[in-house]
Scaffold this motif. Structure first.
Motif, short mmCIF file in Angstrom:
data_model
loop_
_atom_site.label_atom_id
_atom_site.label_comp_id
_atom_site.label_asym_id
_atom_site.label_seq_id
_atom_site.Cartn_x
_atom_site.Cartn_y
_atom_site.Cartn_z
N ASP A 117 0.83 -1.21 0.00
CA ASP A 117 0.00 0.00 0.00
C ASP A 117 0.86 1.26 0.00
OD1 ASP A 117 -2.25 -1.54 -0.01
OD2 ASP A 117 -2.68 -1.34 2.12
N ASP A 137 -2.26 0.61 -3.93
CA ASP A 137 -3.72 0.46 -3.82
C ASP A 137 -4.31 1.52 -4.74
OD1 ASP A 137 -6.40 0.65 -3.16
OD2 ASP A 137 -6.09 0.41 -1.01
N GLU A 163 -3.12 -3.15 -6.64
CA GLU A 163 -4.09 -3.77 -5.73
C GLU A 163 -5.47 -3.15 -5.95
OE1 GLU A 163 -2.57 -4.91 -1.53
OE2 GLU A 163 -1.75 -2.93 -1.96
N LYS A 164 -6.51 -3.89 -5.55
CA LYS A 164 -7.92 -3.45 -5.62
C LYS A 164 -8.36 -3.22 -7.07
CE LYS A 164 -8.19 -2.97 -1.01
NZ LYS A 164 -8.11 -1.68 -0.36
#
Length: 402
Positions: A117, A137, A163-164
């Protein structure tokens, strides 16, 4: 038998081929992160997974594991194989000089290091030469902002992980700007894996913690304790055979202990101890028993030259066994080969060890008149007992904060 719950979410390359899994600790089948300390969560995941069900969970893929600050400082990842472990530095870790040194050492040993992150800042710049993967992220750092950073480091050899990722469009956009790895609900929600957890005998864990806390480790005693507990035996051999130090398979406990060495042995025992806290008991009871052990040891050094400090350590360590095991202390003590002075201190509260234990309990309850009375009987200065208490708290924190 306790069950171990691990969620794993696949990490894919640009061809949607699975290259690894992020492993996420869960304490039940609900597939949500539990409200527990991050260090404890990591310890449980490592003990229940890497020391037991490793290959069934990962196969030949990489395992991405979040490591909180203290476990990184203590280089806990070095207990596990470098070839399929990705060490994720949690986003709330401060970029200290101490952390940088630990990262340098792990990178030199061949570990893959990831920043989780990540939000770009100048404080992390000195870390970048040792970083292999940076995770963004994309709900926090938009793709356009991430692209600036990716372009700047395009020749660094660092891989970037998005990510995500939740839609096909986001996957395509992330791929176009230089992301090489991807993770998110577009590909797969975390999958729950339930295993039967291998828990060592609690008394064996307590005795092992007692042994590894001594200045001079008695390897014969350690070997005897481990060899009588099938779970500890299994986890020890798994740990050592997966180590970067080992060039041929280790088949005996004696060999394993020699290869592990004192520092790594202490980390291994602390890891298993912290992970094996009894689920039906508050964590503080376990930590308090270790803190009492150290406090007793420090106080007896001030009180008497006739009593071996290791006996005081055992007295403190065993002082909460009745609460932890839900059995009368007299019955528990009868099952353990234990020094008579320790036995009397625990069951009758008499002798110098019994007095020290009574003083400790009064101190914990802030019963200052009782503390003063015992200080008089034991010829102890109150400043000394306060200093010993502070030292025992720090020592316990250092031992268990693996």
């Amino acid at each position: 038998m306790r069950h171990s719950y691990i969620a794993r979410q696949p990490i894919l390359d640009s061809n949607k081929k699975t290259v690894g899994y992020e492993l996420l600790f869960r304490d039940g089948p609900s597939n949500t992160f539990p409200v527990i300390d991050a260090e404890h969560a990591t310890s449980r995941l490592l003990s229940d997974h890497f020391l037991t069900t490793h290959y069934a969970t990962l196969g030949n893929k990489l395992g991405f594991v979040n490591f909180p600050y203290q476990s990184l400082i203590n280089k806990v990842p070095t207990l596990f194989p470098a070839n399929n472990l990705v060490v994720e530095i949690l986003e709330d870790c401060p970029p200290t000089a101490e952390l940088l040194e630990a990262v340098k050492e792990m990178a030199a040993l061949g570990y893959t290091i990831a920043l989780d992150d990540f939000v770009p800042s100048k404080e992390w710049k000195v870390f970048l030469p040792y970083i292999n993967i940076i995770k963004f992220d994309i709900r926090v750092v938009p793709l356009q902002k991430a692209q600036i950073f990716i372009d700047r480091l395009s020749h660094s050899g660092i891989k970037f992980l998005a990510e995500k990722v939740e839609t096909y469009e986001e996957f395509e956009q992330a791929k176009a700007i230089g992301f090489a790895l991807f993770q998110g609900y577009f590909f797969s929600k975390p999958e729950m894996l339930e295993r039967k957890s291998l828990d060592p005998d609690f008394l064996t864990v307590v005795q092992l913690v007692t042994e590894v806390s001594q200045q001079e480790i008695d390897y014969k005693k350690i070997e005897a304790l481990i060899s009588k507990d099938v779970t500890m035996s299994y986890k020890l051999l798994t740990c050592v055979n997966s180590s970067y130090l080992v060039s041929r398979k280790i088949e005996s406990f004696k060999q394993a202990l020699v290869y592990l060495g004192e520092e790594r042995l202490r980390k291994f025992v602390s890891l298993v101890a912290l992970a094996s806290n009894r689920d039906d008991k508050p964590d503080y009871l376990y930590g308090l028993s270790i803190q009492r052990a150290r406090y007793s040891e420090l106080l007896i050094r001030e009180v008497s030259s006739r009593i071996d400090p290791s006996l005081a350590f055992i007295t403190g360590m065993f002082s909460l066994l009745d609460s932890l095991l839900d059995r009368p202390i007299e019955l528990i003590i009868d099952e353990i080969p234990i020094n008579e002075a320790v036995k009397i201190a625990l069951t009758e509260g008499t002798g110098e060890l019994g007095q020290v234990m009574a003083l400790i309990k009064a101190y914990e309850l802030a019963q200052w008149d009782t503390v003063a009375s015992y200080c008089g009987e034991l010829h102890l200065d109150q400043d000394v007992i306060s200093k010993c208490y502070e030292d025992s708290v720090k020592w316990t924190s250092d031992l268990l904060a693996i």
